[in-house]
Design a protein around this motif. Structure first.
Motif, mmCIF file in Angstrom:
data_model
loop_
_atom_site.group_PDB
_atom_site.id
_atom_site.type_symbol
_atom_site.label_atom_id
_atom_site.label_comp_id
_atom_site.label_asym_id
_atom_site.label_seq_id
_atom_site.Cartn_x
_atom_site.Cartn_y
_atom_site.Cartn_z
ATOM 1 N N GLY A 58 0.848 -1.364 -0.035
ATOM 2 C CA GLY A 58 -0.031 0.202 -0.094
ATOM 3 C C GLY A 58 0.770 1.247 -0.226
ATOM 4 N N ASP A 59 0.252 2.270 0.535
ATOM 5 C CA ASP A 59 0.916 3.798 0.435
ATOM 6 C C ASP A 59 2.232 3.713 1.186
ATOM 7 N N LEU A 60 2.458 2.923 2.205
ATOM 8 C CA LEU A 60 3.639 2.989 2.883
ATOM 9 C C LEU A 60 4.699 2.286 2.213
ATOM 10 N N GLY A 61 4.444 1.230 1.541
ATOM 11 C CA GLY A 61 5.630 0.535 0.742
ATOM 12 C C GLY A 61 5.131 -0.960 0.305
ATOM 13 N N GLY A 62 6.257 -1.723 -0.082
ATOM 14 C CA GLY A 62 5.889 -3.063 -0.446
ATOM 15 C C GLY A 62 6.620 -3.999 0.471
ATOM 16 N N LEU A 63 7.317 -5.365 -0.098
ATOM 17 C CA LEU A 63 7.834 -6.253 0.822
ATOM 18 C C LEU A 63 8.865 -5.909 1.462
ATOM 19 N N SER A 64 9.807 -5.096 1.019
ATOM 20 C CA SER A 64 10.910 -4.704 1.892
ATOM 21 C C SER A 64 10.727 -3.844 3.027
ATOM 22 N N GLU A 65 9.509 -3.149 2.830
ATOM 23 C CA GLU A 65 9.213 -2.262 4.172
ATOM 24 C C GLU A 65 8.080 -3.269 5.212
ATOM 25 N N ASN A 66 7.727 -4.567 5.145
ATOM 26 C CA ASN A 66 6.871 -5.177 5.721
ATOM 27 C C ASN A 66 7.354 -5.747 6.961
ATOM 28 N N PHE A 67 6.310 -5.735 7.962
ATOM 29 C CA PHE A 67 6.338 -6.388 9.165
ATOM 30 C C PHE A 67 5.547 -7.554 9.098
ATOM 31 N N PRO A 68 5.961 -8.882 8.594
ATOM 32 C CA PRO A 68 4.951 -9.891 8.278
ATOM 33 C C PRO A 68 4.231 -10.364 9.698
ATOM 34 N N GLY A 69 2.893 -10.569 9.335
ATOM 35 C CA GLY A 69 2.037 -10.898 10.602
ATOM 36 C C GLY A 69 1.634 -12.301 10.403
ATOM 37 N N GLY A 70 1.002 -12.929 11.394
ATOM 38 C CA GLY A 70 0.496 -14.339 11.430
ATOM 39 C C GLY A 70 -0.776 -14.448 10.875
ATOM 40 N N SER A 71 -1.109 -15.577 10.235
ATOM 41 C CA SER A 71 -2.816 -15.898 9.913
ATOM 42 C C SER A 71 -2.860 -17.165 10.036
ATOM 43 N N VAL A 72 -4.259 -17.244 10.618
ATOM 44 C CA VAL A 72 -4.818 -18.514 10.796
ATOM 45 C C VAL A 72 -6.215 -18.767 10.124
ATOM 46 N N SER A 73 -6.857 -19.963 9.273
ATOM 47 C CA SER A 73 -7.756 -19.863 8.654
ATOM 48 C C SER A 73 -8.388 -20.989 8.806
ATOM 49 N N LEU A 74 -9.957 -21.204 8.579
ATOM 50 C CA LEU A 74 -10.504 -22.336 8.772
ATOM 51 C C LEU A 74 -11.720 -22.179 7.548
ATOM 52 N N LEU A 101 9.243 6.115 2.982
ATOM 53 C CA LEU A 101 9.716 7.516 2.887
ATOM 54 C C LEU A 101 10.188 7.926 4.078
ATOM 55 N N PRO A 102 11.349 7.983 4.496
ATOM 56 C CA PRO A 102 11.965 8.344 5.860
ATOM 57 C C PRO A 102 11.500 9.617 6.509
ATOM 58 N N GLU A 103 11.203 10.471 5.599
ATOM 59 C CA GLU A 103 10.998 11.742 5.940
ATOM 60 C C GLU A 103 9.624 11.899 6.477
ATOM 61 N N ARG A 104 8.630 11.002 5.890
ATOM 62 C CA ARG A 104 7.277 10.903 6.521
ATOM 63 C C ARG A 104 7.286 9.983 7.839
ATOM 64 N N GLY A 105 8.123 9.189 7.851
ATOM 65 C CA GLY A 105 8.279 8.436 9.181
ATOM 66 C C GLY A 105 7.174 7.549 9.771
ATOM 67 N N LEU A 106 6.317 7.104 8.787
ATOM 68 C CA LEU A 106 5.000 6.278 9.548
ATOM 69 C C LEU A 106 5.281 4.905 9.547
ATOM 70 N N ALA A 107 4.464 4.129 10.352
ATOM 71 C CA ALA A 107 4.195 2.832 10.439
ATOM 72 C C ALA A 107 2.837 2.506 10.974
ATOM 73 N N PHE A 108 2.550 1.014 10.615
ATOM 74 C CA PHE A 108 1.205 0.730 11.283
ATOM 75 C C PHE A 108 1.282 -0.604 11.491
ATOM 76 N N LYS A 109 0.348 -1.222 12.375
ATOM 77 C CA LYS A 109 -0.167 -2.493 12.763
ATOM 78 C C LYS A 109 -1.544 -2.614 12.513
ATOM 79 N N VAL A 218 -3.476 5.199 6.547
ATOM 80 C CA VAL A 218 -2.545 6.011 5.726
ATOM 81 C C VAL A 218 -3.335 6.243 4.266
ATOM 82 N N SER A 219 -4.015 7.523 4.337
ATOM 83 C CA SER A 219 -4.451 7.510 3.183
ATOM 84 C C SER A 219 -4.432 9.216 2.597
ATOM 85 N N GLN A 220 -5.306 10.063 3.403
ATOM 86 C CA GLN A 220 -4.937 11.597 3.032
ATOM 87 C C GLN A 220 -3.529 11.938 3.378
ATOM 88 N N ARG A 221 -2.694 11.164 4.236
ATOM 89 C CA ARG A 221 -1.253 11.536 4.399
ATOM 90 C C ARG A 221 -0.503 11.136 3.359
#
Length: 244
Positions: A58-74, A101-109, A218-221
């Motif tokens: 998305g807006d923050l980046g791609g694979l190199s910026e990821n913090f991969p999270g776990g998943s479970v499915s049924l 973008l280091p100057e923007r400096g955002l992250a999310f979970k 992160v959309s309007q930003r």
């Protein structure tokens, strides 16, 4: 209300599969025929369970910026004709990333729940799906899949370059209605490995297109004109408790 819509969508798919399962008894089995006039039986119902990782795009980046999270499915699967399987699946997964973008400096979970229905097309013929097999069952079956469903997403954005911890201070959200609801459309591919007549294992990767640009809060930003997406890579087991 959003939780109810998501649960209702998945429950409807489960009820459809259960209705199909009710036709499995020997006295009710009906033969169907493909274009070559070969007879086959529909089913059996297979229950699935799996786990893996969620990957954000998305807006923050791609694979190199990821913090991969776990998943479970049924989920549930049901053979409707040779090569073609219909399914329904519910998944809980986490996403996260830092800003490209280091100057923007955002992250999310983010924590997310999806409910989808899909069609899976198996690329090679499996003789075990026919009423009168001409050879042994296929041990390996690659497939492609596509579907649609609903996503309940709940992101938290913050300033930083690493995963959040107990001292992280989250910034004010761009929306005030989280958890929010979006439509998703998965496309993917995988491989089925036959372990026993009743048990399969699958390795699957799928990308999910979404109707929201707020998966990361992160959309309007950033870029409000492009929706976010995500991928799931999972290992699953499929189990058929009843015969075809």
């Amino acid at each position: 209300m959003k939780h109810l819509l998501l649960i209702s969508s998945f429950a409807a798919s489960v009820l459809l599969a259960h209705s199909a399962m009710a036709q499995e008894g020997p006295e009710r089995r009906r033969r169907h025929y493909n274009a070559q006039a070969r007879a086959y039986y529909r089913g059996p119902v297979r229950f699935t369970a799996g786990g893996g990782v969620g990957l954000y795009s998305g807006d923050l980046g791609g694979l190199s910026e990821n913090f991969p999270g776990g998943s479970v499915s049924l989920g549930l699967l049901y053979l409707i004709r040779p090569h073609l399987v219909i399914g329904a699946e519910g998944t809980y997964f986490q996403l996260g990333a830092k800003d490209q973008l280091p100057e923007r400096g955002l992250a999310f979970k983010g924590q997310n729940i999806s409910g989808v229905t899909f069609l899976r097309y198996e690329l090679i013929r499996d003789e075990s799906q026919f009423a009168s097999p001409k050879r042994d069952a296929a041990l390996v079956k690659p497939y492609i899949k596509a579907g649609a469903g609903l996503l309940l997403y709940n992101p938290n954005a913050y300033n930083g370059t690493s995963r959040p911890n107990q001292n992280t201070s989250y910034i004010r959200p761009e929306r005030n209605d989280y958890p929010a609801l979006a439509v998703v459309a998965p496309v993917g591919l995988g491989v089925v490995l036959r372990l026993t007549p009743r048990i399969n294992a699958t390795v699957e990767g799928a990308y999910y297109f979404t109707t929201t640009d707020h998966l990361d809060d992160v959309s309007q930003r950033a870029n409000p004109n492009q929706n976010d997406g995500y991928g799931l890579v999972e290992l699953k087991l499929e189990y058929a408790p009843w015969n075809r």
